[in-house]
Motif scaffolding. Sequence first.
Motif, PDB file in Angstrom:
ATOM      1  N   MET A  72       0.846  -1.207   0.000  1.00 35.69           N
ATOM      2  CA  MET A  72       0.000   0.000   0.000  1.00 35.69           C
ATOM      3  C   MET A  72       0.880   1.256   0.000  1.00 35.69           C
ATOM      4  O   MET A  72       0.607   2.223  -0.719  1.00 35.69           O
ATOM      5  CB  MET A  72      -0.898   0.014   1.237  1.00 35.69           C
ATOM      6  CG  MET A  72      -1.973  -1.044   1.246  1.00 35.69           C
ATOM      7  SD  MET A  72      -3.319  -0.650   0.117  1.00 35.69           S
ATOM      8  CE  MET A  72      -4.115   0.701   1.004  1.00 35.69           C
ATOM      9  N   ARG A  73       1.915   1.216   0.809  1.00 36.49           N
ATOM     10  CA  ARG A  73       2.833   2.371   0.880  1.00 36.49           C
ATOM     11  C   ARG A  73       3.542   2.554  -0.453  1.00 36.49           C
ATOM     12  O   ARG A  73       3.699   3.667  -0.932  1.00 36.49           O
ATOM     13  CB  ARG A  73       3.884   2.156   1.981  1.00 36.49           C
ATOM     14  CG  ARG A  73       3.302   2.208   3.366  1.00 36.49           C
ATOM     15  CD  ARG A  73       3.671   3.524   4.069  1.00 36.49           C
ATOM     16  NE  ARG A  73       3.103   3.569   5.391  1.00 36.49           N
ATOM     17  CZ  ARG A  73       2.108   4.367   5.762  1.00 36.49           C
ATOM     18  NH1 ARG A  73       1.555   5.192   4.899  1.00 36.49           N
ATOM     19  NH2 ARG A  73       1.647   4.364   6.993  1.00 36.49           N
ATOM     20  N   TRP A  74       3.991   1.441  -1.042  1.00 32.01           N
ATOM     21  CA  TRP A  74       4.700   1.537  -2.327  1.00 32.01           C
ATOM     22  C   TRP A  74       3.777   2.134  -3.389  1.00 32.01           C
ATOM     23  O   TRP A  74       4.192   2.996  -4.172  1.00 32.01           O
ATOM     24  CB  TRP A  74       5.211   0.160  -2.764  1.00 32.01           C
ATOM     25  CG  TRP A  74       5.900   0.228  -4.094  1.00 32.01           C
ATOM     26  CD1 TRP A  74       7.143   0.753  -4.334  1.00 32.01           C
ATOM     27  CD2 TRP A  74       5.385  -0.182  -5.362  1.00 32.01           C
ATOM     28  NE1 TRP A  74       7.421   0.674  -5.687  1.00 32.01           N
ATOM     29  CE2 TRP A  74       6.366   0.104  -6.338  1.00 32.01           C
ATOM     30  CE3 TRP A  74       4.193  -0.789  -5.777  1.00 32.01           C
ATOM     31  CZ2 TRP A  74       6.195  -0.173  -7.698  1.00 32.01           C
ATOM     32  CZ3 TRP A  74       4.021  -1.065  -7.116  1.00 32.01           C
ATOM     33  CH2 TRP A  74       5.012  -0.763  -8.062  1.00 32.01           C
ATOM     34  N   LEU A  75       2.516   1.712  -3.386  1.00 30.35           N
ATOM     35  CA  LEU A  75       1.570   2.254  -4.362  1.00 30.35           C
ATOM     36  C   LEU A  75       1.269   3.732  -4.089  1.00 30.35           C
ATOM     37  O   LEU A  75       0.746   4.435  -4.948  1.00 30.35           O
ATOM     38  CB  LEU A  75       0.254   1.463  -4.333  1.00 30.35           C
ATOM     39  CG  LEU A  75       0.277   0.071  -4.991  1.00 30.35           C
ATOM     40  CD1 LEU A  75      -1.009  -0.686  -4.660  1.00 30.35           C
ATOM     41  CD2 LEU A  75       0.457   0.172  -6.503  1.00 30.35           C
ATOM     42  N   GLY A  76       1.574   4.165  -2.882  1.00 29.57           N
ATOM     43  CA  GLY A  76       1.310   5.566  -2.521  1.00 29.57           C
ATOM     44  C   GLY A  76      -0.150   5.787  -2.146  1.00 29.57           C
ATOM     45  O   GLY A  76      -0.676   6.889  -2.306  1.00 29.57           O
TER      46      GLY A  76
END
Length: 538
Positions: A72-76
């Motif tokens: 989720m963090r990587w996808l922003g």
Amino acid sequence: MVDCNDTCSEGGAVRVRFAPSPTGMLHVGGARTAIYNWAFARAKGGTFVLRIEDTDTQRSTDENTRIIIDAMRWLGLDWDEGPQVGGEFGPYFQTQRTQTYRAALERLKERGAVYPCFCTKEQLDAKRAAAEASEGGYAGYDRTCRNIDPAEAKRRIDAGEPHVWRLKVPENHGPIVFDDMVYGSMSFPADVMDDMILCRTDGTFTYNFAVVCDDADMQISHVVRGDDHLSNTPRQILIYEALGLEHPVFGHLPMILGENGKKLSKRHGDTSVEEFRDRGYLADTMVNFLALLGWSLDGETTIIPRDVLCGSFDAARIQRKDAVFDTKKLDWMNGVYIRDMGAASWALAARPWIEQAMAQGYAAEPKAIVVEPAADGSPFAATAPSPDDVAAAQAAFADDPSWFEQLYPLVAERLVRLDEIPDKLRFLFWGQGCVLDGKSVQKVLLKDGARAQEALGLCRQVLADTSVAWDAETLQLACRNLGEAAGIKPKLLFQPLRVAVAGNMVSPPLFESIVLMERSDVLGRIDNVAAVVFPDAQ
Ligand code: GLU
């Protein structure tokens, strides 16, 4: 399609959630659900909640939760409430919310909306088998315990008899109807609904019950999720009714199919966000591409940056038709984002692959000239880096990250995925070694050996001349002039140099690459290649 403004809980604030069960990697279908909820919240000035549905204690490990959160963090996809950020409706892990479910069950008991069921597994299995063998087939639990006198039920519970709690689906309920944000008006007959279990013998709660309690408690206004949950929705509506609560607006997203028209699965190749990340797709690409699997901005725009997505996500434009995962389109889109992102962002995103290119480059012995494929046909293995090569590459990047921005113009134009970087750029880090492509050697260097040697010699002369600026344009022009004087056309002049420097007749722009290398390495490499390819000339 329904305008969600019409069905929104009295114009109240939009509160949506993504509620993954952390049982492995984040599937692209789950990621798309997250993106729609996130974009919908952002477009409406609402709140996006992340809730971890970790009740399956076998599979919902801390590691799996971390994997989902990282993805989720990587996808922003930033969340306003949930793990790591908190919020007033927490905790946001279902395993920490048992009190809430217990309290809701008590409320249902008080309202006479549930009953204890003492049927054992063996009894239930036997009933089911008999029903399946009969003409009508199995139509759910036969409600034996529904009519047990409450005093009798209490006596049995107090005596410690194992039991579950079931929902008492009301008699004569009439159809369960709701307006789906995507599918419009939906209707399910209530008289076929099972008296579903809400609380198991061991005191744990079932998915449908926990989800309703959480969504109600967290004041979720819209439940937007995959259409694999469509059959749960009428059941959940019955639970809301039993609790005396309004249900949220529901929206079910179409399926994502593979290119063969079957539900996207492992058989189609990569299906998790992490796998796409590791193959060098950008987060921006994934968000844009997944957003378009079942939604459109205007029916034609394909490049939709995340700020546009957040500004204009209109749930009314979610389609009912299943979406097809088109890998060619994904590749094309990634190329577009790479060309648009600029050198600084590229170097950051490409860092692992740049380091790989460097480590593989270092792995070629400083003077090793290898012709690939090897003469005995064995696969070439000279570029496997050692841990020292890897460490040296990482240190080089950390030492001067901005230097690597210069690599961007060498590859940006043609790059589809970041994992192509090592193949394209490792030659820059070979020092005086070179891994020669056998075919290129044949065609460019050996076919007309005398002319290739002459061309190489002329270029070497320019590259060795310290009075000529180490600048791509200047060097190219100087070589060209010398070649012209010798009657060698630019293509025949530059191809031998390209093969001697990059090992291959296809490479990034030649002189732009050369100037990023040390002069001594370039000259040494040319000499080493010549010594191997033209041994008689020595
Ligand atoms: N935890 C469920 C899942 O991962 C989603 C529940 C929901 O969205 O209602 O499929």
